[in-house]
Motif scaffolding. Structure first.
Motif, short mmCIF file in Angstrom:
data_model
loop_
_atom_site.label_atom_id
_atom_site.label_comp_id
_atom_site.label_asym_id
_atom_site.label_seq_id
_atom_site.Cartn_x
_atom_site.Cartn_y
_atom_site.Cartn_z
N PRO A 264 43.34 140.44 69.27
CA PRO A 264 43.16 138.74 70.29
C PRO A 264 42.05 138.09 68.79
CG PRO A 264 41.62 140.36 70.97
CD PRO A 264 43.00 141.57 69.66
N PRO A 265 42.16 136.99 69.19
CA PRO A 265 41.57 136.14 67.76
C PRO A 265 39.45 135.42 68.99
CG PRO A 265 42.59 134.67 69.76
CD PRO A 265 42.80 135.94 69.26
N ARG A 266 38.92 135.80 67.55
CA ARG A 266 37.31 135.33 68.29
C ARG A 266 36.71 136.24 68.97
NH1 ARG A 266 41.46 131.34 68.34
NH2 ARG A 266 40.97 131.00 70.77
N THR A 267 36.73 137.50 68.97
CA THR A 267 36.20 138.93 69.63
C THR A 267 35.48 139.14 69.03
OG1 THR A 267 37.02 140.51 67.70
CG2 THR A 267 39.01 139.30 70.07
N THR A 268 34.11 140.10 69.28
CA THR A 268 32.42 140.61 68.82
C THR A 268 33.68 141.35 67.24
OG1 THR A 268 32.34 140.59 70.63
CG2 THR A 268 31.19 142.42 69.54
N ASP B 60 23.44 137.00 82.30
CA ASP B 60 21.78 137.97 82.35
C ASP B 60 22.51 139.46 81.71
OD1 ASP B 60 23.45 138.92 84.30
OD2 ASP B 60 22.26 138.89 85.32
N ALA B 61 23.72 139.48 80.74
CA ALA B 61 23.86 140.93 80.16
C ALA B 61 23.33 140.78 78.76
CB ALA B 61 25.46 141.19 80.06
N VAL B 62 23.07 142.41 78.08
CA VAL B 62 23.14 142.84 77.39
C VAL B 62 24.24 142.81 76.03
CG1 VAL B 62 21.81 144.30 75.65
CG2 VAL B 62 20.59 143.91 77.83
N ASN B 63 24.00 142.23 75.10
CA ASN B 63 25.44 142.13 74.47
C ASN B 63 24.93 143.50 72.99
OD1 ASN B 63 25.97 139.70 74.53
ND2 ASN B 63 24.48 138.94 73.54
N ILE B 64 26.16 144.01 72.71
CA ILE B 64 26.44 144.85 71.75
C ILE B 64 25.68 144.80 70.12
CG2 ILE B 64 28.75 144.58 71.08
CD1 ILE B 64 28.87 147.44 70.36
N GLN B 65 24.81 145.74 69.87
CA GLN B 65 24.42 145.40 68.49
C GLN B 65 25.01 146.24 67.54
OE1 GLN B 65 19.76 146.34 68.27
NE2 GLN B 65 19.85 145.52 70.26
N LEU C 155 44.31 143.26 77.90
CA LEU C 155 43.82 144.16 76.60
C LEU C 155 41.86 143.92 77.23
CD1 LEU C 155 43.58 145.54 74.51
CD2 LEU C 155 43.33 143.46 72.99
N TYR C 156 41.11 144.96 77.04
CA TYR C 156 39.88 144.83 76.90
C TYR C 156 39.61 146.19 76.18
CZ TYR C 156 38.86 148.41 80.50
OH TYR C 156 39.30 149.70 81.30
N LEU C 157 38.23 145.44 75.05
CA LEU C 157 37.87 145.99 74.12
C LEU C 157 36.24 146.30 74.29
CD1 LEU C 157 38.82 144.04 71.42
CD2 LEU C 157 40.39 146.30 72.18
N MET C 158 35.52 147.82 74.12
CA MET C 158 35.06 148.14 74.59
C MET C 158 33.70 147.62 74.09
SD MET C 158 32.75 152.09 73.38
CE MET C 158 31.91 150.26 71.71
N ALA C 159 33.49 147.19 73.23
CA ALA C 159 32.23 145.71 73.78
C ALA C 159 31.77 144.43 73.99
CB ALA C 159 32.24 145.61 71.50
N LYS D 82 26.02 145.44 83.08
CA LYS D 82 25.67 144.37 82.34
C LYS D 82 24.36 144.34 81.35
CE LYS D 82 25.25 140.86 86.43
NZ LYS D 82 24.10 140.40 87.06
N GLY D 83 24.29 146.51 81.06
CA GLY D 83 23.12 146.78 79.99
C GLY D 83 21.96 146.75 80.83
N VAL D 84 20.94 147.28 79.73
CA VAL D 84 19.88 147.50 80.42
C VAL D 84 19.13 147.30 79.24
CG1 VAL D 84 17.68 148.95 80.36
CG2 VAL D 84 20.50 149.56 81.94
#
Length: 381
Positions: A194-198, A252-257, A222-226, A295-297
């Protein structure tokens, strides 16, 4: 047990009643109900992977012993067997597990698609063209695509393990699925990345753990882990074509680094405490689409816990909140940020009544029972 079940159901309703959104554009107010439970007379690390509507059987597996079970809504075990690791019917490594054409099916790392009888004997083998390699596990073994079979695309044309950066650059660009025609032996790809993904910013983000959800004969998700968004694909001729992106917009979610793709170790070492928000499950039901996510921590909170202390770490992990979003079949958001009660583990299974099958986490409740309990969760207005 009955009183515990009633208390658990009350907690579910209380959680949901406190989750009314302030967004005036959301047009519904949903709440959870625990409709029923399935108590399986089984002691072990049991999870459920699929549901077969004609027989009414759930496919369970002990992730420690690889014993497989077929059980029904009353918890009665009809069949159980262990997949063989030696001999003529040996399985190398189960990459994906589920039902295909009503049969227990696995995607094997070396032997292609294997289908089993309910007694655990190999009933059908579908060999794939050789020299393929799956980087990691799959959320399903294979699916019908007309007269062909489709599955998560393995890597082919050799694997250069000395340059993982280049390998993942290729993975982040190539199509998601491989399609195989058993009659002609021809393989091809579909579902372009897919376009414009992480994953397209040039950094490394682990394997994507792509998960595929069928909505209808002509639509797949389709969904991806990040990420906290999913992608809609439509069947056009013999291809699955990208149509649009559905972003949950969880602010208010934490993004993957990510880390430099040329030096993967930097990412692994620097992101030990990066617990990011992500989609965990998507369910396509007759009337709606349900998305379970976290949302992560914040990293400063994560650092207060010791990953080497298993008991402490797992207590922390089990305390991370999960939420539900409800969308209509046109992928319009109806409600999101609906809290999900703690102490349950979501499986990928939704039965023919639209009930989500969740596992009671005995560790969270601090009890060891001689049986395994699954709850049937539904979401209604």
């Amino acid at each position: 047990m009955k009183h515990l079940f009633q208390i658990f159901g009350l907690l579910v309703i209380l959680f949901s009643c406190n989750s009314k959104s302030e967004n005036p554009n959301l047009i519904a107010d949903y709440h959870f109900e625990i409709k029923d439970s399935i108590q399986v007379d089984y002691l072990g690390n049991l999870s459920v992977f699929d549901f077969e509507p004609e027989s009414g059987f759930y496919l369970g597996r002990n992730n420690s012993t690889e014993e497989h079970l077929l059980f029904d809504d009353q918890g009665k075990i009809h069949n159980r067997f262990i997949i063989q690791k030696d001999g003529p019917d040996a399985v190398s490594w189960v990459q994906g597990l589920g039902f295909l054409d009503g049969k227990i099916t696995v995607m094997d790392s070396n032997k292609g698609i294997l289908q089993f009888s309910n007694e655990g004997e190999i009933a059908n083998r579908i060999e794939l063209p050789e020299d393929y390699f799956f980087i990691n596990g799959l959320n399903f073994p294979a699916a019908r695509f007309g007269n062909e079979l489709m599955y998560i695309r393995p890597e082919r044309d050799g694997m250069d393990w000395s340059n993982l950066g280049e390998l993942f650059k290729r993975v982040y660009q190539n199509p998601i699925l491989e399609v195989y025609n058993p009659e002609t032996g021809i393989i091809r790809n579909t579902m372009n990345f897919p376009p414009r993904t992480t994953y397209t910013d040039g950094n490394y983000y682990h394997w994507m753990f792509p998960s595929l959800i069928q909505v209808s004969d002509s639509e797949w998700l389709l969904y991806l882990m990040a990420e906290r968004k999913y992608y809609v694909y439509k069947k056009v001729g013999d291809q699955l074509i990208y149509e649009k992106t559905v972003d949950l917009k969880i602010n208010d979610a934490v993004n993957i680094q990510g880390g430099p793709i040329e030096n993967l170790e930097v990412m692994y070492e620097g992101n030990r405490f990066n617990i990011f928000g992500k989609i965990e499950q998507i369910y396509s039901r007759e009337q709606d689409i349900l998305v379970v996510y976290t949302k992560g921590v914040d990293e400063e909170i994560v650092k207060q816990y010791d990953p080497e202390n298993i008991v402490e770490w797992m207590t922390f992990i089990n305390s991370i909140p999960r939420y539900m979003a409800v969308l209509d079949k046109n992928h319009q958001m109806l409600q999101k940020d609906i809290p999900v009660p703690l102490g349950i583990d979501f499986t990928s299974v939704c039965n023919s009544k639209g009930e989500i099958i969740v596992l009671k986490n005995q560790e969270y409740f601090g009890m060891e029972e001689d049986f395994t309990t699954f709850y049937k969760m539904n979401q209604v207005k």
